[in-house]
Design a protein around this motif. Sequence first.
Motif, PDB file in Angstrom:
ATOM      1  N   LEU A  56      -8.601   8.775  10.324  1.00 54.65           N
ATOM      2  CA  LEU A  56      -8.124   8.161   9.092  1.00 54.65           C
ATOM      3  C   LEU A  56      -8.745   6.795   8.852  1.00 54.65           C
ATOM      4  N   ARG A  57      -9.185   6.128   9.909  1.00 52.62           N
ATOM      5  CA  ARG A  57      -9.732   4.789   9.740  1.00 52.62           C
ATOM      6  C   ARG A  57     -11.193   4.794   9.307  1.00 52.62           C
ATOM      7  N   ARG A  58     -11.789   5.956   9.119  1.00 50.14           N
ATOM      8  CA  ARG A  58     -13.171   6.017   8.677  1.00 50.14           C
ATOM      9  C   ARG A  58     -13.261   5.601   7.215  1.00 50.14           C
ATOM     10  N   GLY A  59     -13.926   4.510   6.956  1.00 48.05           N
ATOM     11  CA  GLY A  59     -14.152   4.091   5.589  1.00 48.05           C
ATOM     12  C   GLY A  59     -12.901   3.572   4.913  1.00 48.05           C
ATOM     13  N   VAL A  60     -13.001   3.496   3.616  1.00 48.29           N
ATOM     14  CA  VAL A  60     -11.933   2.957   2.791  1.00 48.29           C
ATOM     15  C   VAL A  60     -11.289   4.086   2.006  1.00 48.29           C
ATOM     16  N   ILE A 113       1.200   5.433   5.247  1.00 46.37           N
ATOM     17  CA  ILE A 113      -0.131   4.940   5.578  1.00 46.37           C
ATOM     18  C   ILE A 113      -0.237   3.525   5.039  1.00 46.37           C
ATOM     19  N   TYR A 114      -0.398   2.578   5.942  1.00 46.49           N
ATOM     20  CA  TYR A 114      -0.429   1.166   5.581  1.00 46.49           C
ATOM     21  C   TYR A 114      -1.881   0.706   5.415  1.00 46.49           C
ATOM     22  N   LEU A 115      -2.144  -0.011   4.324  1.00 51.99           N
ATOM     23  CA  LEU A 115      -3.497  -0.427   3.968  1.00 51.99           C
ATOM     24  C   LEU A 115      -3.601  -1.939   3.861  1.00 51.99           C
ATOM     25  N   ASP A 116      -4.814  -2.457   4.089  1.00 49.67           N
ATOM     26  CA  ASP A 116      -5.047  -3.881   3.869  1.00 49.67           C
ATOM     27  C   ASP A 116      -5.506  -4.109   2.430  1.00 49.67           C
ATOM     28  N   THR A 117      -5.939  -5.295   2.125  1.00 47.28           N
ATOM     29  CA  THR A 117      -6.323  -5.632   0.747  1.00 47.28           C
ATOM     30  C   THR A 117      -7.569  -4.881   0.275  1.00 47.28           C
ATOM     31  N   LYS A 118      -8.351  -4.344   1.234  1.00 49.33           N
ATOM     32  CA  LYS A 118      -9.555  -3.591   0.883  1.00 49.33           C
ATOM     33  C   LYS A 118      -9.334  -2.082   0.957  1.00 49.33           C
ATOM     34  N   ASN A 119      -8.071  -1.688   1.056  1.00 50.75           N
ATOM     35  CA  ASN A 119      -7.699  -0.274   1.189  1.00 50.75           C
ATOM     36  C   ASN A 119      -8.182   0.354   2.492  1.00 50.75           C
ATOM     37  N   GLN A 120      -8.469  -0.485   3.483  1.00 46.39           N
ATOM     38  CA  GLN A 120      -8.783   0.013   4.823  1.00 46.39           C
ATOM     39  C   GLN A 120      -7.465   0.326   5.525  1.00 46.39           C
ATOM     40  N   ILE A 121      -7.397   1.486   6.159  1.00 44.91           N
ATOM     41  CA  ILE A 121      -6.150   1.886   6.809  1.00 44.91           C
ATOM     42  C   ILE A 121      -5.882   1.030   8.039  1.00 44.91           C
ATOM     43  N   ILE A 122      -4.700   0.447   8.069  1.00 44.97           N
ATOM     44  CA  ILE A 122      -4.254  -0.325   9.227  1.00 44.97           C
ATOM     45  C   ILE A 122      -3.575   0.599  10.228  1.00 44.97           C
ATOM     46  N   GLN A 123      -2.671   1.434   9.724  1.00 51.47           N
ATOM     47  CA  GLN A 123      -1.929   2.328  10.622  1.00 51.47           C
ATOM     48  C   GLN A 123      -1.261   3.427   9.811  1.00 51.47           C
ATOM     49  N   GLU A 124      -1.178   4.604  10.425  1.00 47.98           N
ATOM     50  CA  GLU A 124      -0.334   5.678   9.894  1.00 47.98           C
ATOM     51  C   GLU A 124       0.893   5.759  10.783  1.00 47.98           C
ATOM     52  N   ARG A 125       2.069   5.812  10.182  1.00 50.68           N
ATOM     53  CA  ARG A 125       3.286   5.764  10.997  1.00 50.68           C
ATOM     54  C   ARG A 125       4.287   6.826  10.536  1.00 50.68           C
ATOM     55  N   LEU A 126       4.839   7.562  11.509  1.00 48.15           N
ATOM     56  CA  LEU A 126       5.931   8.498  11.227  1.00 48.15           C
ATOM     57  C   LEU A 126       7.224   7.689  11.165  1.00 48.15           C
ATOM     58  N   LEU A 176       2.889  -5.369   9.860  1.00 51.40           N
ATOM     59  CA  LEU A 176       1.464  -5.049   9.912  1.00 51.40           C
ATOM     60  C   LEU A 176       0.631  -5.872   8.925  1.00 51.40           C
ATOM     61  N   SER A 177       1.302  -6.732   8.173  1.00 50.65           N
ATOM     62  CA  SER A 177       0.629  -7.529   7.138  1.00 50.65           C
ATOM     63  C   SER A 177      -0.117  -6.627   6.157  1.00 50.65           C
ATOM     64  N   ALA A 178       0.514  -5.527   5.794  1.00 46.89           N
ATOM     65  CA  ALA A 178      -0.094  -4.581   4.860  1.00 46.89           C
ATOM     66  C   ALA A 178       0.029  -5.092   3.426  1.00 46.89           C
ATOM     67  N   ALA A 179      -0.988  -4.797   2.628  1.00 44.10           N
ATOM     68  CA  ALA A 179      -0.976  -5.184   1.218  1.00 44.10           C
ATOM     69  C   ALA A 179      -0.558  -4.019   0.327  1.00 44.10           C
ATOM     70  N   ARG A 180      -0.817  -2.813   0.799  1.00 45.48           N
ATOM     71  CA  ARG A 180      -0.514  -1.600   0.037  1.00 45.48           C
ATOM     72  C   ARG A 180      -0.071  -0.505   0.996  1.00 45.48           C
ATOM     73  N   LEU A 181       0.522   0.532   0.434  1.00 41.37           N
ATOM     74  CA  LEU A 181       0.921   1.657   1.272  1.00 41.37           C
ATOM     75  C   LEU A 181       0.957   2.944   0.451  1.00 41.37           C
ATOM     76  N   ILE A 182       0.813   4.051   1.155  1.00 41.58           N
ATOM     77  CA  ILE A 182       0.943   5.383   0.565  1.00 41.58           C
ATOM     78  C   ILE A 182       1.985   6.139   1.379  1.00 41.58           C
ATOM     79  N   VAL A 183       2.987   6.679   0.692  1.00 40.72           N
ATOM     80  CA  VAL A 183       4.053   7.431   1.353  1.00 40.72           C
ATOM     81  C   VAL A 183       3.737   8.923   1.251  1.00 40.72           C
ATOM     82  N   VAL A 184       3.965   9.633   2.348  1.00 41.07           N
ATOM     83  CA  VAL A 184       3.674  11.071   2.393  1.00 41.07           C
ATOM     84  C   VAL A 184       4.850  11.789   3.033  1.00 41.07           C
ATOM     85  N   HIS A 185       5.297  12.871   2.401  1.00 42.53           N
ATOM     86  CA  HIS A 185       6.246  13.730   3.112  1.00 42.53           C
ATOM     87  C   HIS A 185       5.982  15.185   2.735  1.00 42.53           C
TER      88      HIS A 185
END
Length: 232
Positions: free
Chosen positions: A106-110, A136-149, A172-181
Amino acid sequence: MENKVTVLTTVPAAPERLLPRELVDQHGVQAASDQELLQIILRTGTSKYSVAKLAGLLLQHYDNLAFLAQANLTQLQEFPGIGLTKAIELQAAFELGRRSLQQSQLRRGVVVSSGMIGQQLVERMQGTVQEELRVIYLDTKNQIIQERLIFTGSLNSSVAHPREIYHYAVLLSAARLIVVHNHPSGQVTPSQNDLVFSQRLVKCGEMMGIQCLDHLIIGSKQYLSLREAKFI
């Protein structure tokens, strides 16, 4: 005075291979074979089977590590010298490897779109018998910081609350996030709980300055983006 020639009557023995732990210590874990890595995890054998023999039997029976990783606790305990503790340790080791691979993939690329995440998680989550909510937590450049259950169970207000999701976003100092279920039924039609929960997420994110980019529902071979469907 005659010169005497010394003739070797024996061939020098080949140097013995280091024990698995010594090998890893001196040359790194990559130098160890599959069998030697299993020996390190198993630690001990039995009076009948050495730990090396036991590791070899496992690989011989399952052919490779991929098949061995699918063995359940009962199947592992069928081997002499493997009780519940060792079986659990083996499964834990394989699960760590799976999680590490997932996170590195998941951390490959943006992340450039919800579709990028949706397609990857359809492959991983389809067939899951329980609902899982992942973030899925993202930084300001949409790079994945961590995926968390975050939790496993039905998505309703009694168990799913934005505070848990945004708690980790702050850590995690995330700027954005995507929720998945996922929907174990395979259908991606959002329930009323899905919609209410998603709208609460977006509002909380706006107040905290952490953007909820999307909420994806994973079904059987398909996914639904609530953002693209204009539900949020």
